[in-house]
Write a protein that holds these residues in place. Sequence first.
Motif, PDB file in Angstrom:
ATOM      1  N   LEU A   1      40.212   8.185  45.637  1.00  0.00           N
ATOM      2  CA  LEU A   1      39.959   6.573  45.246  1.00  0.00           C
ATOM      3  C   LEU A   1      39.454   6.413  44.018  1.00  0.00           C
ATOM      4  CD1 LEU A   1      39.964   3.960  46.708  1.00  0.00           C
ATOM      5  CD2 LEU A   1      37.550   4.167  47.509  1.00  0.00           C
ATOM      6  N   ASP A   2      39.321   7.458  43.277  1.00  0.00           N
ATOM      7  CA  ASP A   2      39.174   7.119  42.038  1.00  0.00           C
ATOM      8  C   ASP A   2      40.335   6.498  41.070  1.00  0.00           C
ATOM      9  OD1 ASP A   2      36.248   7.817  40.889  1.00  0.00           O
ATOM     10  OD2 ASP A   2      36.669   9.572  42.036  1.00  0.00           O
TER      11      ASP A   2
ATOM     12  N   ILE B   1      37.541  13.623  44.558  1.00  0.00           N
ATOM     13  CA  ILE B   1      37.298  14.471  43.243  1.00  0.00           C
ATOM     14  C   ILE B   1      35.786  14.812  42.975  1.00  0.00           C
ATOM     15  CG2 ILE B   1      37.199  14.591  40.812  1.00  0.00           C
ATOM     16  CD1 ILE B   1      39.992  13.292  40.889  1.00  0.00           C
ATOM     17  N   PRO B   2      34.882  13.529  43.161  1.00  0.00           N
ATOM     18  CA  PRO B   2      33.386  13.826  43.281  1.00  0.00           C
ATOM     19  C   PRO B   2      33.021  14.890  44.096  1.00  0.00           C
ATOM     20  CG  PRO B   2      33.959  11.370  43.058  1.00  0.00           C
ATOM     21  CD  PRO B   2      35.270  12.148  43.437  1.00  0.00           C
TER      22      PRO B   2
ATOM     23  N   ARG C   1      36.676   8.891  47.566  1.00  0.00           N
ATOM     24  CA  ARG C   1      36.612   9.633  46.763  1.00  0.00           C
ATOM     25  C   ARG C   1      36.866  11.087  47.144  1.00  0.00           C
ATOM     26  NH1 ARG C   1      31.834   7.470  43.281  1.00  0.00           N
ATOM     27  NH2 ARG C   1      31.080   7.209  45.424  1.00  0.00           N
TER      28      ARG C   1
ATOM     29  N   LEU D   1      46.092   4.222  47.621  1.00  0.00           N
ATOM     30  CA  LEU D   1      46.302   4.562  49.183  1.00  0.00           C
ATOM     31  C   LEU D   1      44.962   4.923  49.550  1.00  0.00           C
ATOM     32  CD1 LEU D   1      49.651   6.215  49.256  1.00  0.00           C
ATOM     33  CD2 LEU D   1      48.987   3.791  49.731  1.00  0.00           C
TER      34      LEU D   1
ATOM     35  N   ASN E   1      40.955   5.913  50.762  1.00  0.00           N
ATOM     36  CA  ASN E   1      39.957   5.293  51.319  1.00  0.00           C
ATOM     37  C   ASN E   1      38.810   5.844  50.948  1.00  0.00           C
ATOM     38  OD1 ASN E   1      41.968   5.795  54.219  1.00  0.00           O
ATOM     39  ND2 ASN E   1      41.778   3.541  53.397  1.00  0.00           N
TER      40      ASN E   1
ATOM     41  N   GLU F   1      32.137   5.064  52.328  1.00  0.00           N
ATOM     42  CA  GLU F   1      32.818   6.563  52.546  1.00  0.00           C
ATOM     43  C   GLU F   1      32.180   7.490  53.377  1.00  0.00           C
ATOM     44  OE1 GLU F   1      31.964   6.858  48.344  1.00  0.00           O
ATOM     45  OE2 GLU F   1      33.861   7.400  47.681  1.00  0.00           O
TER      46      GLU F   1
ATOM     47  N   GLU G   1      37.393   5.695  55.202  1.00  0.00           N
ATOM     48  CA  GLU G   1      36.376   4.212  55.100  1.00  0.00           C
ATOM     49  C   GLU G   1      35.874   3.926  56.313  1.00  0.00           C
ATOM     50  OE1 GLU G   1      38.295   1.005  52.882  1.00  0.00           O
ATOM     51  OE2 GLU G   1      36.310  -0.199  52.757  1.00  0.00           O
TER      52      GLU G   1
END
Lengths: 556, 102
Positions: free
Chosen positions: A418-419, A429-430, A427, A423, A425, A481, A476
């Motif tokens: 989501l960053d 990567i974090p 993130r 498409l 829902n 999240e 989501e």
Amino acid sequence: MYRYDEFDHAFVKARVAEFRDQVERRLAGELTEEQFKPLRLMNGVYLQLHAYMLRIAIPYGTLAPRQMRMLAHIARHYDKGYGHFTTRQNLQFHWPALKDIPDILEKLASVEMHAIQTSGNCIRNVTADHFAGAAADEVTDPRPYAEILRQWSSLHPEFSYLPRKFKIAVTGAQRDRAAVQVHDIGLHLKKNAEGKRGFTVYVGGGLGRTPMVAKKIRDFLPEEDLLSYTTAILRVYNLNGRRDNKFKARIKILVHETGTEELRAQVEREYEALKDSELKLPESDIRAIQAYFAPPSLPARPEGDAVIAAASAADAGFATWLARNLHTHKNPDYASVTVSLKGIGEVPGDMSADQMDAVADLAEHYAMSEIRVSHEQNLVLPHVARADLKAVYDRLVEIGLATANVGLVTDIIACPGLDYCALANARSIPVAQQISTRFADQARQEAIGDLKIKISGCINACGHHHVGHIGILGVEKKGAELYQITLGGSGDENTAVGEIIGRGFGPDEIVDAVETIVETYVGLRQDKSETFLAAYGRLGPAPFKEALYGSEAKAA
Amino acid sequence: MKLLAANRLLDGTAVWLGPDAAWVEDISDAEIARDKEGEARLEQIGRRALAENLVLDIELIDVEIVDGAVRPLRLRERIRAAGPSIHPELGKQANKPAVSLV
């Protein structure tokens, strides 16, 4: 590596000119977005949350230094100074302006690159083992066959509007490092009893909403029949694939609904009709393409062991890196080096323009001018003399790419999430960064041993979470999240889809949950040689559920 | 409360419909619709901008006012208004403090 011939140059150049005209007409208002969208997608141009995204094909993950330098140039001049290597051996720029994309494509064409068929319902970039041509366990190099498939599938008139996208992967070694069983077609090269080259053919694998392990439909396909058999599969799919429902349109659903035996019979019928047609590959054509991939001439460098012994004794960091980031080469004087793009706490697969230039230099000086991209979002220098490993390592340290974590818990695959992605829902990567930071301690990672964590930010599964030993899927829920965990997945020659372990975890809980799973495994394994998958297979999900959910698990 | 989000055709930049049918790059400059009539008006202007090929992917998004500032309800739209959460130096948040992401 493969070099464009006159036809290839003319074809890619014409395509750039065509797209330039299409972009100009779009910007002038002569094309609506509805008309333009399929055209831009077929040239790799998406629209994401913050900007357009350009996905550039890196056929079978093979890159030359001049191509890497061009990617660095584009990153600097048209983007924001970095690029993102994807789980399909491609590269994405996340910030290009539409008006600049024709110029970018023209520059790519000058180094024999393009973005054709990196999106759309067509045959996508063909992927292959990232150690191709170098690995000691290789039967034969898969890349010539991937290149034949690339040439055949580029703008193939019959297969440009398939029911859905179509992905092919080829591997040529005992170990499957290309995840062929989760592709629409997976090809595993081997030699039969007579020493003849051919393929075991798998069909109908895939991840996404409905994960499926591919079904083997042929144990041995002679190499000359590669295109006739592939055409037969595509014809059956093109005719019968579900065009009525996007979510049921991949070939995996057709295989599932038709049944493997019936589908095999349909493919074999088509193949019978095609195998003596012009699709049969002449021996001379196969050998001509193979010649492009001839192994580099590697001078004898027997001094490697002595150099390494001295350097390892003097530099513990080097010794650690050697133990994790090397892969056994056919030539005992050489090794394949994995350049980890998974620095602790960093973005998996991201690379700055300066790092790209530096790796291009390294490849030129020490690796026979070859670079590979792995679907695990790392780079590989396939042919490095063992005697040069210390010099390569020292330079990688200088540019921040010497993380010694290949195959460990911090070597995480993650989609952009989501960053960036429209498409997504949640993130991805974090979560990867936080897990990486939690397990940063090298000794702890080594004590845990090999462990693959894969994270996707939506059900489309670009982060391959279904085949992670620990898979994480972001969803989501009520506007927030939530992360679901699957355990026991695998993307190698023993491919398996992971099982959902229980209710999901919030962003503040997910790293603790992963740590709980890892500690449960470490606590219950018989000894260090029992892998996560072996332990999970022996123990089942119960102890992991108990550790994660406690009394809640018992009640359920 | 809603406002109209889109991406600019030329470079894909996230924009929102502001006063006088202008597309603004800062969500705090966007025009807020407080009732159905206001939403319909934003959509009408948006459709015209689509037809004029100024923007694409128009979408009404839910927002609230927190401490006097506009804040989208969905995380997706907050990230769009700020930039990637992993790169505070990139996107709109690089130029001025943007909506808080979480």
